[in-house]
Design an enzyme around this catalytic site. Structure first.
Site, short mmCIF file in Angstrom:
data_model
loop_
_atom_site.label_atom_id
_atom_site.label_comp_id
_atom_site.label_asym_id
_atom_site.label_seq_id
_atom_site.Cartn_x
_atom_site.Cartn_y
_atom_site.Cartn_z
N HIS A 1 -4.83 -1.15 -11.07
CA HIS A 1 -3.59 -1.82 -11.50
C HIS A 1 -2.50 -1.69 -10.45
CE1 HIS A 1 -2.19 2.17 -13.18
NE2 HIS A 1 -1.07 1.72 -12.66
N ASP B 1 -10.14 1.07 -14.18
CA ASP B 1 -8.89 1.04 -13.40
C ASP B 1 -9.07 1.85 -12.11
OD1 ASP B 1 -6.31 0.60 -12.64
OD2 ASP B 1 -5.39 1.82 -14.22
N SER C 1 0.73 6.65 -10.90
CA SER C 1 -0.51 5.86 -10.99
C SER C 1 -1.30 5.91 -9.69
CB SER C 1 -0.18 4.40 -11.28
OG SER C 1 0.30 4.25 -12.58
#
Ligand SMILES: *[C@@H]1O[C@H](CO)[C@@H](O)[C@H](O)[C@H]1NC(C)=O
Length: 284
Positions: A70, A117, A202
């Site tokens: 992402h 992801d 992230s």
């Protein structure tokens, strides 16, 4: 598993979006952690655009980093710089090495469910390994971590366009939990404290028993909610895929510093859509 996914997915995207659109005041860096000793985690990378950190990553071979899909979704990967050997992002550090991205490999990332992801980025040249820049060790295929294992999450994460940029790498002791967690994720909580990963973390590594077992993926209910565990992509589920890419391309150094490499293979994630704002990345 199908059932748990069906239960799980619908609530997910709205929560991420609400957070990004600026819900409650959230911590500016990993919540409740502490500053890392400089270069204590020599495999962590900062992904940057125009000099600004937007995601973490992990050096997994001299010319590859691992991150969250992402983080790259909807971005032109040619605008991304991979920074190794950093500690304080506000300083000019001699320990740093900076790279461009040569190829992007993804593995069925679903932006709605946030399954798979994971992304592997081939760098434009080999990193120089030293005390500040080291290759991480990964688990073997399907050799994941179970309930109660103690790990360390780390990152330069933050939230908020009006906040000062993150500075010093933060780290946080966390514990693996399996409740409220899909089998394809590793999930962690901080017992008895509201602490956890936050936006900008992230893509960064979750380290358990000396191995990188997780890639920071998403949160629910806010940073450090104290209720929902933080979710990471499980590296052990992708170990064979990751290793096959490294094996295939590890001595393929290519023409370095070539800004528009025409040899990008079909695995590369091309820019198919404008940047979207659902993902855990700074809203700026
Ligand atoms: C984190 O965990 C390590 C090893 O389990 C421990 O030595 C250390 O004191 C912990 N740090 C904090 C801030 O709790």
């Amino acid at each position: 598993m199908t059932q748990s996914c069906r239960r799980f997915s619908p609530a997910l995207a709205p929560i991420l979006l609400a957070l990004l659109l600026g819900g409650p005041a959230l911590a500016s860096e990993i919540v409740g952690g502490r500053a890392a000793r400089p270069h204590a985690w020599p495999f962590i990378a900062s992904l940057q655009r125009r000099g600004g950190h937007f995601c973490g990553a992990t050096l997994i071979a001299r010319n590859f980093v691992l991150s969250a899909a992402h983080c790259l979704n909807g971005l032109n990967f040619r605008s991304v710089r991979v920074v190794l050997g950093a500690h304080n992002l506000r300083r000019q550090e001699r320990t740093r090495q900076m790279f461009r991205v040569r190829r992007v490999f993804e593995n069925g990332f679903d932006p709605l469910s946030l399954q798979n992801d994971v992304v592997v980025l081939q760098l434009n040249r080999m990193a120089t390994l030293n005390a500040n820049v080291q290759v991480a060790r990964l688990p073997a295929q399907d050799q994941g971590v179970g309930e109660g294992v103690r790990c360390v999450a780390m990152g330069w994460g933050r939230l908020g366009t009006n906040r000062p940029p993150p500075q010093i790498l933060q780290q946080l002791n966390v514990t693996v939990v399996t409740g409220l967690c899909r089998p394809t994720n590793v999930c962690t909580l901080v017992p008895r404290r509201r602490a956890g990963i936050c936006f900008g973390d992230s893509g960064g590594p979750l380290v358990c028993n000396g191995l990188v077992h997780g890639i920071d993926s998403f949160i629910r209910g806010g940073c450090g909610s104290g209720v929902f565990p933080d979710s990471f992509a499980s590296v052990a589920k992708f170990a064979n895929w990751i290793n096959s890419i490294i094996r295939r391309y590890s001595d393929d150094d290519g023409p370095s510093l070539h800004p528009r490499d025409p040899t990008v293979k079909s695995e590369a994630l091309s820019r198919k859509q404008p940047a979207r704002s659902w993902g855990p990345r700074p809203a700026s």
